[in-house]
Design an enzyme around this catalytic site. Structure first.
Site, PDB file in Angstrom:
ATOM      1  N   TYR A 179       4.319 -81.609  41.599  1.00 24.36           N
ATOM      2  CA  TYR A 179       5.198 -80.599  41.024  1.00 24.36           C
ATOM      3  C   TYR A 179       5.860 -79.767  42.127  1.00 24.36           C
ATOM      4  CZ  TYR A 179       6.928 -76.574  38.442  1.00 24.36           C
ATOM      5  OH  TYR A 179       7.744 -75.608  37.925  1.00 24.36           O
ATOM      6  N   ASN A 231       1.148 -77.044  35.291  1.00 22.55           N
ATOM      7  CA  ASN A 231       1.888 -78.280  35.592  1.00 22.55           C
ATOM      8  C   ASN A 231       1.734 -79.335  34.497  1.00 22.55           C
ATOM      9  OD1 ASN A 231       2.503 -76.910  37.871  1.00 22.55           O
ATOM     10  ND2 ASN A 231       1.273 -78.158  39.268  1.00 22.55           N
ATOM     11  N   GLN A 276      11.668 -76.657  37.426  1.00 24.91           N
ATOM     12  CA  GLN A 276      11.935 -75.683  36.368  1.00 24.91           C
ATOM     13  C   GLN A 276      13.408 -75.745  35.921  1.00 24.91           C
ATOM     14  OE1 GLN A 276       9.915 -71.767  36.246  1.00 24.91           O
ATOM     15  NE2 GLN A 276      11.909 -70.957  36.813  1.00 24.91           N
ATOM     16  N   SER A 280      11.486 -68.384  34.092  1.00 26.78           N
ATOM     17  CA  SER A 280      12.148 -69.345  33.195  1.00 26.78           C
ATOM     18  C   SER A 280      12.030 -68.872  31.753  1.00 26.78           C
ATOM     19  CB  SER A 280      11.518 -70.731  33.356  1.00 26.78           C
ATOM     20  OG  SER A 280      10.109 -70.672  33.227  1.00 26.78           O
ATOM     21  N   SER A 321      47.684 -72.515  14.915  1.00 26.34           N
ATOM     22  CA  SER A 321      48.210 -72.065  16.203  1.00 26.34           C
ATOM     23  C   SER A 321      48.555 -70.593  16.068  1.00 26.34           C
ATOM     24  CB  SER A 321      49.457 -72.881  16.551  1.00 26.34           C
ATOM     25  OG  SER A 321      50.292 -72.153  17.416  1.00 26.34           O
ATOM     26  N   THR A 376      45.177-103.246  21.317  1.00 26.38           N
ATOM     27  CA  THR A 376      44.628-103.318  22.679  1.00 26.38           C
ATOM     28  C   THR A 376      45.694-102.644  23.542  1.00 26.38           C
ATOM     29  OG1 THR A 376      45.677-105.435  23.173  1.00 26.38           O
ATOM     30  CG2 THR A 376      43.441-105.543  22.261  1.00 26.38           C
ATOM     31  N   HIS A 377      45.280-101.964  24.581  1.00 27.80           N
ATOM     32  CA  HIS A 377      46.204-101.181  25.433  1.00 27.80           C
ATOM     33  C   HIS A 377      46.978-100.144  24.616  1.00 27.80           C
ATOM     34  CE1 HIS A 377      45.629-104.418  28.455  1.00 27.80           C
ATOM     35  NE2 HIS A 377      45.708-105.220  27.394  1.00 27.80           N
ATOM     36  N   LYS A 421      51.732 -75.266  12.455  1.00 27.09           N
ATOM     37  CA  LYS A 421      50.796 -76.218  13.066  1.00 27.09           C
ATOM     38  C   LYS A 421      49.405 -76.266  12.456  1.00 27.09           C
ATOM     39  CE  LYS A 421      50.904 -77.893  16.926  1.00 27.09           C
ATOM     40  NZ  LYS A 421      50.476 -78.112  18.291  1.00 27.09           N
ATOM     41  N   ASN A 435      45.946 -77.972  13.934  1.00 29.72           N
ATOM     42  CA  ASN A 435      45.480 -78.647  15.145  1.00 29.72           C
ATOM     43  C   ASN A 435      44.115 -79.317  14.960  1.00 29.72           C
ATOM     44  OD1 ASN A 435      47.732 -77.952  16.682  1.00 29.72           O
ATOM     45  ND2 ASN A 435      46.870 -75.956  17.202  1.00 29.72           N
ATOM     46  N   GLU A 482      39.006 -82.524  19.402  1.00 24.81           N
ATOM     47  CA  GLU A 482      39.289 -82.212  20.813  1.00 24.81           C
ATOM     48  C   GLU A 482      38.056 -81.612  21.493  1.00 24.81           C
ATOM     49  OE1 GLU A 482      44.060 -81.307  20.937  1.00 24.81           O
ATOM     50  OE2 GLU A 482      42.752 -79.795  20.087  1.00 24.81           O
ATOM     51  N   LYS A 500      15.140 -77.776  32.370  1.00 23.22           N
ATOM     52  CA  LYS A 500      15.171 -77.462  30.935  1.00 23.22           C
ATOM     53  C   LYS A 500      16.527 -77.089  30.358  1.00 23.22           C
ATOM     54  CE  LYS A 500      10.518 -75.957  31.430  1.00 23.22           C
ATOM     55  NZ  LYS A 500      10.675 -76.237  32.876  1.00 23.22           N
TER      56      LYS A 500
HETATM   57  N1  ARG Z   1       7.910 -72.405  34.443  1.00 27.61           N
HETATM   58  C1  ARG Z   1       7.447 -73.555  35.142  1.00 27.61           C
HETATM   59  C2  ARG Z   1       8.405 -74.720  34.919  1.00 27.61           C
HETATM   60  O1  ARG Z   1       9.118 -74.660  34.015  1.00 27.61           O
HETATM   61  C3  ARG Z   1       6.086 -73.941  34.686  1.00 27.61           C
HETATM   62  C4  ARG Z   1       5.272 -74.667  35.692  1.00 27.61           C
HETATM   63  C5  ARG Z   1       4.876 -73.770  36.785  1.00 27.61           C
HETATM   64  N2  ARG Z   1       4.012 -74.398  37.695  1.00 27.61           N
HETATM   65  C6  ARG Z   1       3.793 -73.913  38.941  1.00 27.61           C
HETATM   66  N3  ARG Z   1       2.972 -74.589  39.656  1.00 27.61           N
HETATM   67  N4  ARG Z   1       4.420 -72.865  39.372  1.00 27.61           N
HETATM   68  O2  ARG Z   1       8.431 -75.668  35.665  1.00 27.61           O
END
Ligand code: ARG
Length: 462
Positions: free
Chosen positions: A318, A111, A323, A23, A278, A156-157, A284, A286, A291, A326
């Site tokens: 966990y 964790n 993971q 990660s 454009s 309205t509408h 134009k 825009n 948007e 994020k």
């Molecule tokens: N990179 C992991 C995550 O974002 C960290 C936690 C890892 N924990 C484990 N027991 N492998 O969730």
């Protein structure tokens, strides 16, 4: 060998596993929170006598060096370290030596570490978004104060309905953004408990002082149950939901900006700085900004549904699935951040074509309801009948090719003998607008009160 691989492993991980498992490419964003958490943890370990004061001092200095290296761009991120937690710890060991560096992770698991880091990150960004929404409300207030007398058709509408003033229209958005701030604030309060010290899932056998680290990190308290602490991602879901609602509001305003800047409306003109051209049609300009604001709302909803789906089937505690929590959160925060900034600038720099707004009010018989109300109050006509009579008056105006606000009193009186000479003044558009003076209505007196209320709330909100 990566630090997370203990003596139980005989072989290195495959490079494919490294890529799949890591990660680090995205969670390196959490470096500050990770180091903050480690500093508090080391300080607590020393206070509790689990580390010596000298060891803690060495770890603290080492962590500060790592922080500097990351901030100066000198830190080398290596995918094989898996995540930011392991990457920081490995570098710490290189700087201060494994002998002491290896002691930082005592009484802690990744964790509770990731639960802490991510929570701190979400909290920090909730405050950041609150500040951006405040700026937006301030801009809307500025525009509103200059446009209390700017009349436009309320719809309205998407059909002309009743005359309103532009400040009143903008106040509707301010109310939405105010709720967005309140939602972020209440989520912040709900998440303001430290999970640190929950360790892997069952708590720690060391004499950790969770209240101490919570205080060090600025939390209002600690979480109650170690298992919940490491598996809870409600705070992440809440910010995803809060941003989804915020962006839904932004998107509705964006839609109006698109409509208002079209040739059909011409209520506003977007500034050159925030309009696009454009590639084929040279004439134009825009509205790409609104948007994109409307379009980006979709990905933000996707992030919310994504995380809800990741979490729905997970057994406690966990699981590595988590993971996946994020990237969506990072993306929604970044999307909201740039969206709020550019919306603010777009609003600040647009011009308001008051004449066109006012001219549009002369179409669509906006004051028709006022004739019905006149019949109810002046001749005790039941509202349903008054509604019918007014419909006939509108039909007559249509035949004559005029708006009901322009019809002559002679014509009007022919429609029904309960219509007297005094009816005409109720059809005046401004009078119609200012007649709606119930609490929260569009009358100038009420609009001014709403502006005042919004200003008071904004200055009172800390
Ligand atoms: N990179 C992991 C995550 O974002 C960290 C936690 C890892 N924990 C484990 N027991 N492998 O969730």
């Amino acid at each position: 060998m990566a630090k997370s691989r203990s003596g139980v492993f005989e072989k290195e991980a495959s490079t494919l596993l490294d890529r799949f498992n890591a990660s680090l490419p995205f969670d390196k964003k959490l470096y500050k929170e990770d180091i903050e958490g480690s500093l508090a943890h080391a300080s607590m370990l020393a206070k509790q006598g689990i580390l010596t004061k000298d060891e803690a001092k060495t770890i603290t200095n080492g962590l500060k060096t790592v922080l500097n290296e990351i901030e100066n761009g000198e830190f080398v991120f290596d995918l094989r370290d898996e995540d930011i937690h392991m990457a920081v710890e490995k570098r710490l060991g290189e700087i201060i030596g494994e002998e002491i560096g290896g002691k930082l992770h005592t009484a802690r698991s990744r964790n509770d570490q990731v639960a802490l880091d991510f929570r701190l990150y979400v909290q920090k960004n909730s405050l950041h978004l609150i500040a951006l929404i405040k700026n937006l409300i301030e801009t809307l207030l500025d525009i509103a104060k200059k446009n209390v007398d700017t009349m436009l058709p309320g719809m309205t509408h998407l059909q002309h309905a009743q005359p309103i003033n532009f400040a009143f229209h903008l106040l509707a958005y301010m109310c939405m953004f105010r709720r967005d701030i309140e939602r972020l604030d209440s989520s912040y309060k709900r998440s303001d408990f430290s999970p640190l010290g929950s360790a892997a899932l069952a708590g720690s056998s060391y004499a950790v002082d969770r209240i101490y680290t919570a205080k060090e990190l600025g939390f209002s308290g600690i979480t109650n149950n170690a298992m919940d602490s490491v598996s809870d991602r409600d705070f992440a879901l809440e910010i995803l939901f809060n941003i989804s609602v915020l962006m839904m509001h932004v998107s509705r305003l964006a839609e109006e900006l698109i409509l208002w800047s079209s040739a059909e409306f011409k209520f506003i003109t977007l500034s050159d700085e925030y309009s696009t051209g454009s590639s084929i049609m040279p004439q134009k300009k825009n509205p790409d900004v609104p948007e994109l604001l409307r379009g980006k709302t979709g990905r933000v909803y996707g992030n919310l549904i994504g995380l809800l789906t990741v979490l729905k089937g997970l057994p406690l505690a966990y699981n590595k699935d988590m993971q996946e929590d994020k990237e969506g959160v990072f993306d929604s925060i970044e999307t909201a951040d740039i969206s709020m900034r550019i919306l603010n600038e777009t609003l600040k720099t647009m011009s308001i074509n008051r004449d066109n707004m006012s001219k549009a009010c002369a179409k669509g018989h906006l004051s028709a309801t006022d004739l019905a109300d006149y019949l109810v109050t002046h001749s005790n006509t039941p509202f349903r009948e008054a509604h019918f009579i007014t419909g006939k008056a509108v039909a007559r105006a249509e035949e004559l090719g005029v708006d009901i606000s322009q019809i002559s009193i002679e014509e009007l009186k022919k429609v029904d003998d309960r219509i007297g000479d005094d009816a005409i003044r109720f059809l005046n558009l401004e009078a119609s607008m200012n007649a709606r003076n119930s609490k929260g209505g569009t009358a100038k007196s009420e609009t001014l009160l709403q502006i005042k209320d919004m200003e008071d709330w904004l200055t009172g909100f800390k």
